[in-house]
Design an enzyme around this catalytic site. Structure first.
Site, PDB file in Angstrom:
ATOM      1  N   HIS A 116     -44.397 -48.284 -51.013  1.00  0.00           N
ATOM      2  CA  HIS A 116     -44.590 -48.478 -52.719  1.00  0.00           C
ATOM      3  C   HIS A 116     -43.123 -48.761 -53.133  1.00  0.00           C
ATOM      4  O   HIS A 116     -42.304 -48.964 -53.862  1.00  0.00           O
ATOM      5  CB  HIS A 116     -45.107 -47.626 -53.251  1.00  0.00           C
ATOM      6  CG  HIS A 116     -45.318 -47.715 -54.332  1.00  0.00           C
ATOM      7  ND1 HIS A 116     -46.533 -48.470 -55.326  1.00  0.00           N
ATOM      8  CD2 HIS A 116     -44.296 -46.904 -56.115  1.00  0.00           C
ATOM      9  CE1 HIS A 116     -45.889 -48.168 -57.001  1.00  0.00           C
ATOM     10  NE2 HIS A 116     -44.747 -47.155 -57.085  1.00  0.00           N
ATOM     11  N   GLU A 117     -41.959 -47.614 -53.243  1.00  0.00           N
ATOM     12  CA  GLU A 117     -41.011 -47.573 -53.527  1.00  0.00           C
ATOM     13  C   GLU A 117     -39.953 -48.400 -53.483  1.00  0.00           C
ATOM     14  O   GLU A 117     -38.619 -49.484 -53.692  1.00  0.00           O
ATOM     15  CB  GLU A 117     -40.063 -45.858 -52.922  1.00  0.00           C
ATOM     16  CG  GLU A 117     -40.371 -45.279 -53.571  1.00  0.00           C
ATOM     17  CD  GLU A 117     -41.080 -45.018 -55.410  1.00  0.00           C
ATOM     18  OE1 GLU A 117     -41.726 -44.582 -55.521  1.00  0.00           O
ATOM     19  OE2 GLU A 117     -39.583 -45.514 -55.899  1.00  0.00           O
ATOM     20  N   HIS A 120     -40.743 -51.544 -55.716  1.00  0.00           N
ATOM     21  CA  HIS A 120     -39.831 -51.186 -56.119  1.00  0.00           C
ATOM     22  C   HIS A 120     -38.459 -51.580 -56.359  1.00  0.00           C
ATOM     23  O   HIS A 120     -37.049 -52.314 -57.215  1.00  0.00           O
ATOM     24  CB  HIS A 120     -39.638 -50.039 -57.463  1.00  0.00           C
ATOM     25  CG  HIS A 120     -40.985 -49.759 -57.725  1.00  0.00           C
ATOM     26  ND1 HIS A 120     -41.501 -50.628 -58.872  1.00  0.00           N
ATOM     27  CD2 HIS A 120     -42.166 -48.673 -57.966  1.00  0.00           C
ATOM     28  CE1 HIS A 120     -42.442 -49.929 -58.938  1.00  0.00           C
ATOM     29  NE2 HIS A 120     -43.085 -48.485 -59.057  1.00  0.00           N
ATOM     30  N   HIS A 126     -45.143 -52.708 -61.251  1.00  0.00           N
ATOM     31  CA  HIS A 126     -46.917 -52.120 -60.521  1.00  0.00           C
ATOM     32  C   HIS A 126     -47.493 -53.666 -61.197  1.00  0.00           C
ATOM     33  O   HIS A 126     -47.416 -53.589 -62.135  1.00  0.00           O
ATOM     34  CB  HIS A 126     -46.692 -50.810 -62.079  1.00  0.00           C
ATOM     35  CG  HIS A 126     -45.897 -49.245 -61.036  1.00  0.00           C
ATOM     36  ND1 HIS A 126     -45.825 -48.416 -62.193  1.00  0.00           N
ATOM     37  CD2 HIS A 126     -45.873 -49.223 -59.887  1.00  0.00           C
ATOM     38  CE1 HIS A 126     -45.295 -47.697 -61.239  1.00  0.00           C
ATOM     39  NE2 HIS A 126     -45.576 -48.417 -60.130  1.00  0.00           N
TER      40      HIS A 126
END
Ligand SMILES: COc1ccc(S(=O)(=O)[C@H](CC(=O)O)C(F)F)cc1
Ligand SMILES: [Zn+2]
Length: 159
Positions: A116-117, A120, A126
């Protein structure tokens, strides 16, 4: 700030600066490597590990105030954060070492959070789709290796 919306290259470097004591280093390497591979498989991006000097994505496990404007908050709450693409702090990814990092369903699954990170760090925001890896809340049930089709579409729109 130094953050853009995307990297202007397809070969992105990363370097591990500080580890957690929750897991053996070899396990952390594996979990983070496979988190990068999730995005490499879904896109035209290539990730190269550095062992010295500056890399695009500097990865470290830190607690509380750790030198950027976003101090961590002890156990639970914020688990990690990553800066969007750019020079300097851009792309850098920090994991809150006041969390218990694990390989499974207890504590917080490092592979899932890292995938997930790194999304980013590549410029993804998101998603409102609970199936997406970029959905804002952590669910231990999700397997990060299964990127939602939306995640694959989004990374390929960006690169
Ligand atoms: C599934 O991966 C994550 C979900 C939620 C988080 S978080 O709860 O740390 C989130 C940070 C983020 O969305 O990256 C919160 F805003 F702090 C991190 C990784
Ligand atoms: Zn997020």
């Amino acid at each position: 700030n130094a953050q853009g919306t995307r990297w202007n290259k397809n070969i992105i470097t990363y370097r591990y600066l500080l580890y957690t004591r929750d897991l053996p280093r070899s396990t952390v390497d594996f979990l983070l490597e496979t988190a990068f591979r999730v995005w490499a498989r879904a896109s035209s991006l290539t990730f190269v590990r550095m062992h010295s000097h500056n890399a695009d994505i500097m990865v470290e496990f830190v607690t509380s105030d750790h030198g950027d404007l976003y101090p961590f908050d002890g156990p639970r709450g914020t688990l990690a954060h990553a800066f969007g693409p750019g020079l300097g702090v851009g792309g850098d990814t920090h994991f809150d070492d006041d969390e218990r990092w694990t390989t499974g369903k207890t504590g917080f699954n490092l592979h899932v959070v890292a995938a997930h990170e790194f999304g980013h760090a590549l410029g993804l925001k998101h998603s409102r789709n609970p199936e997406s890896l970029m959905y804002p809340t952590y669910k231990s049930s999700r397997g990060a290796s299964l990127l939602a089709s939306e995640d694959v579409a989004n990374i390929n729109t960006l690169y």
